[in-house]
Every structure is written in structure tokens, then in C-alpha cells.
Design a protein around this motif. Structure first.
Motif, short mmCIF file in Angstrom:
data_model
loop_
_atom_site.label_atom_id
_atom_site.label_comp_id
_atom_site.label_asym_id
_atom_site.label_seq_id
_atom_site.Cartn_x
_atom_site.Cartn_y
_atom_site.Cartn_z
N UNK A 1 -16.25 -29.27 34.35
CA UNK A 1 -17.64 -29.06 34.78
C UNK A 1 -18.59 -29.16 33.59
N UNK A 2 -18.20 -28.55 32.48
CA UNK A 2 -19.04 -28.61 31.28
C UNK A 2 -19.16 -30.05 30.80
N UNK A 3 -18.06 -30.79 30.85
CA UNK A 3 -18.10 -32.20 30.43
C UNK A 3 -19.03 -33.00 31.34
N UNK A 4 -18.99 -32.72 32.64
CA UNK A 4 -19.88 -33.43 33.56
C UNK A 4 -21.34 -33.08 33.29
N UNK A 5 -21.61 -31.80 33.03
CA UNK A 5 -22.98 -31.40 32.70
C UNK A 5 -23.46 -32.10 31.43
N UNK A 6 -22.59 -32.16 30.43
CA UNK A 6 -22.97 -32.82 29.18
C UNK A 6 -23.26 -34.30 29.41
N UNK A 7 -22.42 -34.95 30.20
CA UNK A 7 -22.63 -36.36 30.49
C UNK A 7 -23.95 -36.57 31.22
N UNK B 1 -21.02 -20.13 27.66
CA UNK B 1 -21.14 -20.31 26.21
C UNK B 1 -20.84 -21.76 25.82
N UNK B 2 -19.82 -22.36 26.47
CA UNK B 2 -19.53 -23.77 26.19
C UNK B 2 -20.70 -24.66 26.59
N UNK B 3 -21.35 -24.32 27.71
CA UNK B 3 -22.52 -25.09 28.11
C UNK B 3 -23.66 -24.91 27.12
N UNK B 4 -23.78 -23.72 26.56
CA UNK B 4 -24.81 -23.49 25.53
C UNK B 4 -24.57 -24.40 24.33
N UNK B 5 -23.30 -24.59 23.96
CA UNK B 5 -23.01 -25.53 22.87
C UNK B 5 -23.43 -26.95 23.24
N UNK B 6 -23.28 -27.29 24.53
CA UNK B 6 -23.74 -28.60 25.00
C UNK B 6 -25.26 -28.70 24.83
N UNK C 1 -14.27 -32.34 39.98
CA UNK C 1 -15.33 -31.38 39.68
C UNK C 1 -15.98 -30.87 40.95
N UNK C 2 -16.23 -31.76 41.90
CA UNK C 2 -16.87 -31.35 43.15
C UNK C 2 -16.02 -30.35 43.91
#
Length: 826
Positions: free
Chosen positions: A399-405, A458-463, A300-301
Motif C-alpha cells: 500500500x505504501x509503495x502504491x501511494x508513493x507511486x 510512519x513509512x508513508x511519512x518517509x514517502x 492492494x485493492x
């Protein structure tokens, strides 16, 4: 005048015989008038005769003048035709000579131009062979202009020969120019000092040739420049994601070192601009291949660093070449989202922001209307933003998965550290964890929107939706568990909810926090819809999340009601333990009433100060709908109630009613007190009516029950008889009479004591019955029967108690219909 009028006139003039002496003077006067009129008529006739003769003479003169004018016009026309014929005869020879002169002049000019064209083509051929580009460029312009004069003579063999020769010369010039430009960048420009000047002159030749020549030259030059780039970064060592920054450093270094050399190109060619476009397209192709060939998920980094450097490079190109400015300032779109972090924006900052937006809209407002713009011109419609970075979009799921975590870990930490209390001096009464949750969401949104505004956002918005739903679940779980009472039974809750004063405050904080989250989540969705790509904005919706928080609010308020219900359990039990059947006198309100008052006065002020008016009103409605029926049913749980006991209980009921009506004032929220008071009065009047039925004499208890409680049931009626202390045998006779007359009841009610209903043995005379409800099958006593029983109550006041009669009359006054109400309307 007619005959009668003449007679009246004469009689008026000569009314008496004495007046006849004036006949003669009158006759003379009349004759004199007649002569004057005749003279006037004669003069008019003579004048008319003279005028007619003069008019005829004038008409004849005018006709003669017109005839003379027509003759002169015809004479002038004839002379004009003769003059025209004479002029044509004179000019016939001159016209022939004029045409001959014109043809000779045209021929001389054409021959002169042909001579010039032949000479120019020969000179151009010599210049092309000697690579004299500067002179050849000027000569090309001259030959092109001369050729344009011979477009009409394409079929002339000599002209065709010259045009073909000119075409060959241009092809030779093109090949020479391409050959000379192939040495650019090989180091010869440093060895041969005049090479750059020669290439600069060659650009003039290219401009004089067809536009396609310039396009081919620039395309070949860009491809040759990028050949080394392709070879370097397609190798195994640099064909990696973490080397993306070196790609952009290479092109920037190339632009910087060759800036002086590339000045040989005219500015209108935009060579650097077109080179960057080809570089971006090639880089995108290579990065797509690198990302697709990854065997496992990218780090991700590394991915974000490469994307960040790519966005910075695209931004630099957009600013350098003046591309699409609609998204020039990434931070502008999320300023409203970040209001909580920075509120020190000045008026000048806001003015600059909107000036930039206005300039961007004016500069790009017509781009979409023209899809065929020349992309070789900077700012003509090509957008550097996203040309490379868009290839990262399908791979940003990590990246979205890391943000969610990260968001979920922060949420767990905030909930664990939550004190479930508010700081002193706070005016919001909202839990600090909710503010922090939206703060970290805003930061995450700011980070993502700086990288992309498409599917990843949009995926982050779902998060965000999942995070907020998880927070709603945390709030829900913090509520006290269990429940009891009618509301609890309806909602399927088991057990009892025991709440302390702190628990009640926490529930209020949860209500306020859920309300804040409901409102803020809607604002978050609006801000995201403004930032995100327009194709995805319609799918941005927080309604499900808002429904979750609405459910938390409802559950919390109902839990609050259940908590108060549990506090009332001991007082309701104390009410049933009072020896109502053995009370000797009516005194002040009972101790359980004082205890109810104490519970409410200790809880309601705090709740009123913490809850908003709308939710405090909801809480009051739920509380009234619970306590009113509960108090009513609790009367049936008592063992036996004597007349004195019923009077004391009626006094207690009125005291409880007064206490409940004072709740809005205790909470200092009286905006919805009118509807609440009406509801409490209606519910508590049922308990008062029940006690008035218990106070009624035995012989009229059935009619009183029908009148005051028309929605009661036979089971309740049997229980009322038990409360009055009647024996089973006495109860049976009253029940038989009650069932014979019909209860007039269609809605069943729950009681704990079963009863066997007696079946009527004989039909009741229809004349003695009146229908209480058109939809019911029961009947009540006629008005005469009720009047008779009311009189009996009055006569028996000494034995049955005058207070009992007053209770019945008060109940009749409170009702809007029924036989007792008719007593007061009669």
C-alpha cells in the motif's frame, strides 16, 4: 539635702538681714510638718501590726478546714470499697447463671441451624436430582449461609460429612447444568418449549455456585458457538483475504438471530461481549495464517478492502460494547491536517468535537493505572480497535509503495503542467503546484490515518519526505544555469546566467514557493506527530526536507544576483572602452552609469514586490558584495586614466554609489536599508580611494596609496602607476622607493599584471618610521613627512590641479585612521 544645698536654701530664704524677721514663723511651720509626718508613721505602724495578727488567724482556720475535708474523703472511700465488696457477693451467683444461659442459647441455636442444614442439604439433593434449578438456586443460597455459621466446627465429623455431601451436590448440579446447556443451539429449544426457561433457571444455579463455574460455562458455550465458524472459514474456499467481509457478516448474523435465545443469560454475564472477543482472537489467528501463506504480494485493492471492513467491524464492536473511546472519532485527529479542504466548520461542530474528546479522556483516564481489570465487563479496558486489524500492519508495504507511486506520478504531472507564473489577483506569489503537492499529501495522510496510525503511517511519512525532496529538486532544476562573477567563482559555477524579466519573476516565485514548502512541511510533521502512535512520534522529523528547500532559496537568490551581474557585463566592458586617458573635460555621468541605472530601475521594483523583506535583504547584501568589488577591479582593466579621466570616473563612481544606495527605495523595502547602505558605502569608498590615489601627484602617490588603501598590494600599486601613464623607467624608481619604505600590507590582492619587486639597498632610519599596524612588517611615512607633502600639494595646485588636492583631503576625511586623517585631527 547635703550641707552646701542647705546653706544655699537658707541664703535663698533669707538673702538680707531684714528677711531674718521671718525665721520664727518658718521654724514653727517646719516643726508642725515634722509632727504631722510622725503621726502618719505611727498610724501606719499600728495598722501593720493589726493586719499581721489577722492573717495568722485566717491561715490557721484554713488549715483546719483542709484537715476536715481530707477526713471526710477517706471516710467516703472506705464506704465505697465496702459497697463494692457487698455487690460482688450479691452478683456472684447471678453471673454463673448468666454464662450458663448464654451457652445453652448458643447450643440450641447451633442445633437448630444444624437441623436446618441437614434438612436443606437433603432438599437440595432432591432438587438436584429432579433438575429443579430455580428452587435449587434459592436453596443453594440458604445452604451457603448456613454453612458459613459452621466454619468454626470444621473438625466436627458431622459437619465435615455435611460439607462433603454439599460439595458433591454442587458438582452434580454443575454437571446437570453443563449437560443441559450442551443442547442449546442444537434445535431442541424449538421442540421443547420449557427448555429455555429451564436454562434460564439454571443460570441462577450457576450464579449461586463459584465464579469459576460461570467462567467455564461461558467459555464452553463460546467455543461451541465458534466451532462451526472455525470449520467454515478454515476451508480452502473461504480461507481467503477477499472473504474477510463474510466472516464479520457471519458473527453479526449470529448475534442477530440468537439475540432472543441468548436472553436466558443474565445481562451481567456479557455473553455476547465475550463471544465477540473470542471471535476476534480466532479471526486474527486465521488472517495471520492467510497473510503469511501468501506466495506473492497481496493485491492492494483486496488488502485495503479487507482492512477497511475489519476496521468498520472493530468500530461497530467498540460502539456496541463501549470499549476504548480514546480513538473513537478517526477524523478528529486529522481535522487540522485537512483544514485546506474544509474551512466551513461551525462553532457547534468544534464544541461537539472537544466534548467528545473530553468524555473519552474522562472515560479512559484510569485504564492504564489498573492492569488487572476484569475484561469480562464491557468497557473495563479491552479495546476492540486493532485486535484484528493490527495483523495487516506488516503486509501494508504494498500500500505504501502504491501511494508513493501515485504521489510521484501526480508530482510529475503537476510539474509538467506548471506555468511557472501566478494567477492574477493572487496575494501569495506561490506556485500553484506547491499547493497541489501538499493537497495530495494531505489526502494521502487522511486515507492512511483512517486505516492505521502505526508503522505504516510512519513509512508513508518517509514517502512524503521523498516526494518533497523530489519537488525541491524540480524547483532547483528550473533555475537558470551557469554563472559568473566573484560569487560564481566561490560557488564553483561556470558560464554565465542570462535572465530576462520573466526569469527574474520565476526565480522570485521559486523563492516564495520554497519558503512556503519549508514552513508547510514543518506543520505537516507536527500534525503527523499528533496523529501517529506515541512511540513513533519522536522519529517524525522534516529537518532534512526543510534543509533542501533552504538550499533552493539560497541558490535561487544567488542565481538572481548572477543574472544581474550578467546584465552588467556589457556596461562594465563599456566602462573599460571609454578613452579615460584622452578626456578633455569633466561632464555629466557617463553612459554606462545611465545603463546601470536603467537595469536596476527595471528589475529592482519587481523583485522588491515579489520577495519577502528577509530574502530581499539577503539579495541586496549579495548584490552589494558582488558589484562593489567588481567595480573596483574593473578600474584596473582600463588602459590609461588621465587626471581628467580620473575626475570623470570619480564622478561616475559617486553616481553608481548613489544608484546602489537607492535600491531599497526602488524595491519599497527599507527595513534593512541602514546596514545595506553602510556596506555599499564601505565597498564603493574603496573605488573612490583608488581614483583619488590615481589623482595624486607622482611624488606623493606612494604615501597616498598607503594612506587610502592600507590593504593594497605592490602588484596593485604597479598597476596604478601604469594607469597614470608612467613609463617603465619612472615606475621602477617609484617602486624602489615604495619597497624601501615598505608597503605596510599583509593581505594579497589579485591583479593581472606581474611586477618585479625591488629590494631595499639601505635600511631606513627607525626614527623616520611609524608602525602603521602592529601585526604588519611595513611602515608608512611619519606625520612631519606627510605634512610636508600636503603643503607641496597645495603649492602645486596650479600645475597638478586643485581638484586633485581636494580628492586627497576628502579621502582623508572618509578614513578613520592613517596619516591624512591626523591632518584633520591635529
Amino acid at each position: 539635702m547635703d550641707k552646701s544645698s542647705a546653706l544655699e536654701y537658707i541664703n535663698q530664704m533669707f538673702p538680707t538681714e531684714a528677711s531674718l524677721s521671718g525665721v520664727e514663723p518658718l521654724m514653727q511651720k517646719i516643726h508642725s510638718e515634722i509632727r504631722r509626718v510622725d503621726a502618719g508613721i505611727l498610724a501606719a505602724v499600728r495598722q501593720q501590726s493589726n493586719s499581721g495578727t489577722k492573717a495568722k488567724e485566717d491561715l490557721a482556720a484554713a488549715t483546719h478546714a483542709v484537715e476536715e475535708l481530707m477526713y471526710k474523703i477517706r471516710e467516703i472511700k472506705t464506704k465505697a470499697e465496702q459497697s463494692e465488696t457487698m455487690v460482688q457477693e450479691i452478683c456472684r451467683d447471678i453471673k454463673k447463671l448468666d454464662f450458663a444461659k448464654k451457652h445453652i442459647t448458643t447450643t440450641i441455636t447451633a442445633l437448630h441451624r444444624l437441623t436446618m442444614l441437614v434438612s436443606a442439604v437433603e432438599q437440595l439433593q432432591v432438587m438436584a436430582s429432579k433438575r429443579q434449578y430455580k428452587e435449587a438456586a434459592a436453596q443453594l443460597e440458604a445452604v451457603n449461609q448456613l454453612c458459613s455459621h459452621f466454619e468454626a466446627y470444621r473438625d466436627v465429623p458431622k459437619i465435615t460429612e455435611l460439607r462433603e455431601k454439599f460439595k458433591n451436590i454442587k458438582q452434580i448440579l454443575k454437571s446437570h447444568v453443563f449437560s443441559d446447556f450442551s443442547s442449546l443451539g442444537t434445535g431442541k429449544e424449538t421442540e421443547e418449549t420449557n427448555l429455555l426457561q429451564q436454562l434460564s433457571d439454571a443460570c441462577l444455579v450457576v450464579d449461586a455456585l463459584e465464579p469459576s463455574v460461570r467462567e467455564d460455562l461461558v467459555k464452553n458455550f463460546c467455543s461451541r458457538e465458534l466451532t462451526s465458524y472455525r470449520q467454515i472459514f478454515e476451508g480452502a474456499e473461504l480461507a481467503k483475504l477477499d472473504k474477510a467481509e463474510r466472516r464479520y457478516a457471519w458473527i453479526k448474523r449470529r448475534l442477530r438471530t440468537n439475540e432472543e435465545i441468548w436472553k436466558i443469560f443474565p445481562p451481567s454475564w456479557h455473553v455476547a461481549y465475550l463471544l465477540c472477543i473470542q471471535f476476534c482472537k480466532m479471526t486474527r489467528t486465521q488472517l495471520v495464517e492467510i497473510l503469511d501463506n501468501l506466495k506473492e504480494k497481496p493485491d492492494v485493492g483486496t488488502l485495503l478492502l479487507a482492512l477497511q471492513r475489519t476496521l468498520e467491524f472493530e468500530e461497530e464492536l467498540a460502539e456496541k460494547f463501549g470499549g476504548d473511546t480514546r480513538r473513537k472519532d478517526i477524523g478528529n485527529d486529522i481535522e487540522e491536517v485537512d483544514r485546506g479542504e474544509n474551512k466551513s466548520q461551525t462553532v457547534s461542530d468544534i464544541r461537539k468535537k472537544y466534548e467528545k474528546k473530553l468524555a473519552a479522556n474522562q472515560g479512559s483516564g484510569t485504564e492504564e493505572k489498573d492492569g488487572n481489570k476484569d475484561l469480562s465487563v464491557p468497557g473495563a479496558g479491552f479495546n476492540f480497535r486493532g485486535i484484528i486489524s493490527s495483523c495487516f500492519e506488516p503486509h501494508l508495504t504494498v500500500y505504501v509503495e502504491l501511494e508513493e507511486k501515485t504521489l510521484m506520478e501526480n508530482l510529475e504531472k503537476l510539474v509538467q503542467e506548471e506555468t511557472w507564473d501566478i494567477e492574477e489577483g493572487s496575494q501569495t506569489n506561490v506556485l500553484s503546484s506547491s499547493v497541489q503537492v501538499f493537497l495530495i499529501i494531505r489526502r494521502s495522510l487522511k486515507r492512511c490515518s483512517a486505516l492505521t496510525k502505526n508503522q505504516t503511517l510512519f513509512n508513508l511519512f518517509k514517502v512524503f519526505q521523498r516526494i518533497l525532496k523530489a519537488y525541491a529538486t524540480k524547483l532547483f532544476a528550473r533555475l537558470p544555469k551557469g554563472g559568473t562573477g566573484i560569487v560564481a567563482a566561490a560557488t564553483g559555477m561556470d558560464g554565465q546566467i542570462k535572465t530576462s524579466d520573466r526569469d527574474e519573476r520565476v526565480i522570485c516565485y521559486i523563492v516564495n514557493t520554497a519558503e512556503y514548502c519549508h514552513k508547510t512541511s514543518g506543520e505537516l510533521a507536527e500534525n503527523v506527530s499528533k496523529i501517529i502512535d506515541s512511540q513513533l512520534s519522536d522519529a517524525v522529523d522534516m529537518s532534512e526536507v526543510q534543509d533542501e528547500f533552504s538550499a533552493v532559496i539560497t541558490k535561487a537568490l544567488i542565481t538572481l544576483v548572477h543574472g544581474l551581474e550578467t546584465k552588467f557585463d556589457a556596461e562594465m566592458a563599456a566602462m573599460t572602452r571609454v578613452p579615460w586617458g584622452t578626456l578633455e573635460s569633466v561632464g555629466d555621468q557617463s553612459e554606462y552609469v545611465n545603463a546601470i541605472n536603467l537595469i536596476l530601475t527595471s528589475s529592482i521594483p519587481a523583485l522588491g514586490s515579489l520577495l519577502s523583506p528577509i530574502y530581499f535583504q539577503f539579495f541586496l547584501d549579495k548584490l552589494a558584495s558582488s558589484l562593489g568589488p567588481r567595480f573596483y577591479l574593473n578600474i584596473f582593466k582600463c588602459k590609461q586614466i588621465s587626471e581628467t579621466g580620473a575626475q570623470q570616473m570619480l564622478l561616475d563612481t559617486q553616481a553608481v554609489k548613489t544608484i546602489l544606495l537607492e535600491i531599497p527605495s526602488l524595491g519599497r523595502q527599507t527595513s534593512g536599508a541602514a546596514s545595506y547602505s553602510k556596506f555599499v558605502s564601505r565597498e564603493m569608498s574603496k573605488a573612490e580611494a583608488l581614483l583619488k590615489v590615481i589623482l595624486s601627484p607622482v611624488d606623493s602617490v606612494a604615501n597616498t596609496y598607503r594612506a587610502l588603501l592600507p590593504e593594497g598590494t605592490p602588484l596593485e600599486f604597479q598597476r596604478i602607476l601604469e594607469l597614470k601613464g608612467l613609463k617603465k623607467a619612472d615606475q621602477q624608481s617609484i617602486l624602489d622607493d615604495f619597497n624601501k619604505r615598505g608597503s605596510g600590507i599583509t593581505q594579497p590582492s589579485i591583479t593581472a599584471t606581474p611586477v618585479v619587486q625591488a629590494t631595499p639597498t639601505a635600511p631606513v632610519a627607525p626614527a623616520a618610521l611609524t608602525v602603521a599596524n602592529p601585526a604588519s612588517v611595513g611602515v608608512i611615512a611619519s606625520r612631519e613627512d606627510v605634512l610636508t607633502r600636503a603643503a607641496a600639494l597645495g603649492r602645486g595646485a596650479a600645475t597638478t590641479g586643485f581638484k586633485r588636492f581636494l580628492a586627497l583631503t576628502e579621502a582623508a576625511k572618509d578614513r578613520k585612521d592613517g596619516p591624512f586623517r591626523k591632518l584633520f585631527n591635529a
